[in-house]
Design a protein around this motif. Structure first.
Motif, PDB file in Angstrom:
ATOM      1  N   SER A   1       5.140  -0.935  -4.862  1.00  0.00           N
ATOM      2  CA  SER A   1       4.004  -2.438  -4.673  1.00  0.00           C
ATOM      3  C   SER A   1       5.291  -3.360  -6.334  1.00  0.00           C
ATOM      4  CB  SER A   1       3.229  -2.406  -4.758  1.00  0.00           C
ATOM      5  OG  SER A   1       2.656  -1.759  -3.766  1.00  0.00           O
ATOM      6  N   VAL A   2       5.229  -2.274  -6.924  1.00  0.00           N
ATOM      7  CA  VAL A   2       5.960  -2.793  -8.518  1.00  0.00           C
ATOM      8  C   VAL A   2       7.136  -3.426  -8.014  1.00  0.00           C
ATOM      9  CG1 VAL A   2       6.125  -2.618 -10.760  1.00  0.00           C
ATOM     10  CG2 VAL A   2       4.412  -1.775  -9.651  1.00  0.00           C
TER      11      VAL A   2
ATOM     12  N   GLY B   1       1.726   3.237  -2.385  1.00  0.00           N
ATOM     13  CA  GLY B   1       1.822   3.106  -3.943  1.00  0.00           C
ATOM     14  C   GLY B   1       2.275   2.245  -4.602  1.00  0.00           C
ATOM     15  N   PHE B   2       1.820   2.567  -6.171  1.00  0.00           N
ATOM     16  CA  PHE B   2       2.130   1.341  -7.131  1.00  0.00           C
ATOM     17  C   PHE B   2       3.754   1.382  -7.488  1.00  0.00           C
ATOM     18  CE2 PHE B   2       2.348   1.063 -11.757  1.00  0.00           C
ATOM     19  CZ  PHE B   2       1.746  -0.267 -11.971  1.00  0.00           C
ATOM     20  N   ASN B   3       4.945   2.970  -7.916  1.00  0.00           N
ATOM     21  CA  ASN B   3       6.109   2.406  -8.215  1.00  0.00           C
ATOM     22  C   ASN B   3       6.216   1.117  -6.769  1.00  0.00           C
ATOM     23  OD1 ASN B   3       8.012   3.138  -9.714  1.00  0.00           O
ATOM     24  ND2 ASN B   3       8.920   3.507  -7.681  1.00  0.00           N
TER      25      ASN B   3
ATOM     26  N   VAL C   1       9.585   1.521 -12.583  1.00  0.00           N
ATOM     27  CA  VAL C   1       8.144   1.062 -12.545  1.00  0.00           C
ATOM     28  C   VAL C   1       8.728   0.426 -14.199  1.00  0.00           C
ATOM     29  CG1 VAL C   1       6.227   0.194 -13.620  1.00  0.00           C
ATOM     30  CG2 VAL C   1       6.146   1.949 -12.494  1.00  0.00           C
TER      31      VAL C   1
ATOM     32  N   GLN D   1       1.148  -1.660  -0.142  1.00  0.00           N
ATOM     33  CA  GLN D   1       0.161   0.176   0.402  1.00  0.00           C
ATOM     34  C   GLN D   1       0.656   1.418  -0.148  1.00  0.00           C
ATOM     35  OE1 GLN D   1      -3.680   0.029   3.042  1.00  0.00           O
ATOM     36  NE2 GLN D   1      -3.058  -2.482   3.161  1.00  0.00           N
TER      37      GLN D   1
ATOM     38  N   THR E   1       9.582  -4.544 -13.884  1.00  0.00           N
ATOM     39  CA  THR E   1       8.812  -4.985 -14.414  1.00  0.00           C
ATOM     40  C   THR E   1      10.050  -5.903 -15.922  1.00  0.00           C
ATOM     41  OG1 THR E   1       6.652  -3.297 -15.076  1.00  0.00           O
ATOM     42  CG2 THR E   1       7.070  -4.849 -16.645  1.00  0.00           C
TER      43      THR E   1
END
Length: 451
Positions: free
Chosen positions: A29-30, A25-27, A161, A23, A165
């Motif tokens: 978590s990725v 942030g998106f970056n 990200v 939780q 990835t």
């Protein structure tokens, strides 16, 4: 990815839980998912590399990537592209690493140098060349060279990200390839000669294994750094080896420990961006290794020490029972003074054995000494009989003097199975050395009594 405090202040419990529960942030978590997948892949691939004794080769590979990274940066800048493009840098690292491995193989096969000397030479030369080229990059007026040094120590907190990835995809593909080749890798790790007889080309399987190591090593450079990435390949399998004797369990445990190391290390790197991510991840892996070394039930230090103590206690118990039986047999009566058993009741294991035998009801303590209970006498009779059967066997078949058989029998009597006892009885009976009654054969040194 950074959500921590640059000032070094400890993050709050809420911030820590937010990062650990994806939780933050998106970056963030990725990146956590990508580095966790990297740890899983490194642990799984490293299992086969460790069992195949390729750990030092992997270390050579990781250090040999630095010239490729720097050369890829220089070429990209000269062509007008971005020198900090992760795919470009990883491609250069892969080519340089493969060249380093091939150089080691060439030297070891075509010269008189052993493989470890070849690996040491290649590791040093390639790493030195990489540092020279890195120094040259720092003089270039490109404005992009600032992040190249991060490949040496790793910098998870500054990953984007796209970086995460790429790492996640390569790690996932490496994991799937390892599972598909599991049977072949297992055969090569444990019985390469049998694999050759079956028609497998060992060199190709080794090449596939090293290709997966190359993939994990190269893709892990951004997160862990080229100096420490090898630790993520070696430490989780080494820790997993303490927990099991089965390959598939070792592979699962290594993947789990590698994933946890990556996950917790990446989370810590997000909370403490001032510290190098590679060092944190390796420290977490080292902590798991220390726990495994100490507490693993299969091969851990404490478990091994406990088993050794239990074995010494069992041996001392059998010696004490036999000593009481022989003392009574020599005319000492049912109650044997403790002083007569001083040679058998000494040390922590013997005292523990005495307490255990008393608790089990095999020995009764009297004010004037020790006495075998009926249950204890039955067990002592069995132990004494096995001891003397082996003594008779050594005198009959090994031509040993009676004075030389007692020590050997002391060592063997504790591991005689019922089948072995039956075989001893059959052979001694054929030579007329087995008494007609069910008791033990006569002692070859009766004057020894119970001492």
């Amino acid at each position: 990815m950074s959500i921590g405090h640059e000032s070094g202040v400890w993050p709050s419990l809420g911030e820590t839980l937010h990062v650990l529960t994806f939780q933050g942030g998106f970056n963030t978590s990725v990146v956590l998912v990508g580095v966790t997948l990297l740890g899983v892949a490194a642990g799984l691939v490293g299992t086969f590399a460790v069992l195949r004794r390729r750990a030092l080769m992997s270390d050579t590979l990781s250090h040999a990537t630095l010239p490729g990274i720097t050369l890829a940066f220089i070429v990209a800048v000269m062509l007008g592209a971005s020198g900090r493009s992760l795919p470009v840098l990883l491609a250069g690292a892969a080519l340089s690493g493969i060249l380093g491995v091939l150089t080691v193989q060439f030297i070891s096969r075509h010269t008189r140098l052993p493989e470890d000397a070849a690996m040491g030479a290649v590791l040093s030369v390639f790493f030195g060349l990489g540092f020279v080229m890195l120094s040259y990059i720092q003089t270039m007026a490109t404005g992009e060279q600032g992040g190249i040094g991060k490949f040496i120590y790793g910098q998870t907190a500054t990953m984007g990200v796209t970086d995460a990835t790429v790492i996640g995809i390569v790690a996932l593909g490496t994991t799937l390839a390892s599972l598909l080749l599991f049977k072949e890798f297992r055969l090569v790790c444990f019985d390469p000669d049998y694999a050759t007889v079956l028609g497998w080309r060992i060199s190709l399987i080794d090449l596939a294994m090293m290709a997966l190591v190359v993939a994990v090593t190269v893709v892990g450079l951004r997160a862990v750094g080229l100096i420490l990435v090898i630790a993520l390949v070696v430490i989780p399998p080494a820790a997993a080896r303490f927990w099991t004797e089965r390959l598939w369990v070792m592979a699962v445990v290594a993947a789990l420990l590698g994933g946890l190391s990556g996950y917790l290390g990446a989370a810590a790197s997000a909370l403490f961006p001032r510290f190098p991510a590679g060092g944190i991840i390796v420290l977490v892996a080292g902590f798991f290794f220390l726990l495994s070394l100490l507490f693993a039930p299969a091969r851990g230090v404490l478990a091994a020490g406990f088993r050794q103590l239990r074995l010494r206690r069992d041996i001392a118990s059998q010696h004490l029972l036999r000593g009481l039986f022989e003392a009574g047999e020599a005319g000492g009566g049912e109650v044997v003074p403790a002083a007569a058993l001083r040679s058998r009741v000494h040390g922590p294991a013997a005292r523990l054995a005495l307490a255990r035998l008393t608790w089990q009801g095999l020995i009764a303590r009297r004010p004037d000494g020790l006495r075998l209970t009926p249950k204890g006498r039955e067990e002592a009779l069995r132990i004494t009989r096995n001891h003397r059967l082996w003594e008779q066997f050594l005198m009959a078949y090994a031509d040993l003097a009676p004075s030389h058989v007692d020590h050997s029998a002391d060592l063997v009597e504790h591991v005689l199975s019922s089948d072995m006892v039956e075989e001893l009885e059959r052979q001694l009976k054929a030579r007329g050395r087995l008494p007609r009654h069910a008791g033990p054969p006569p002692s070859p040194h009766p004057l020894a009594s119970g001492a």
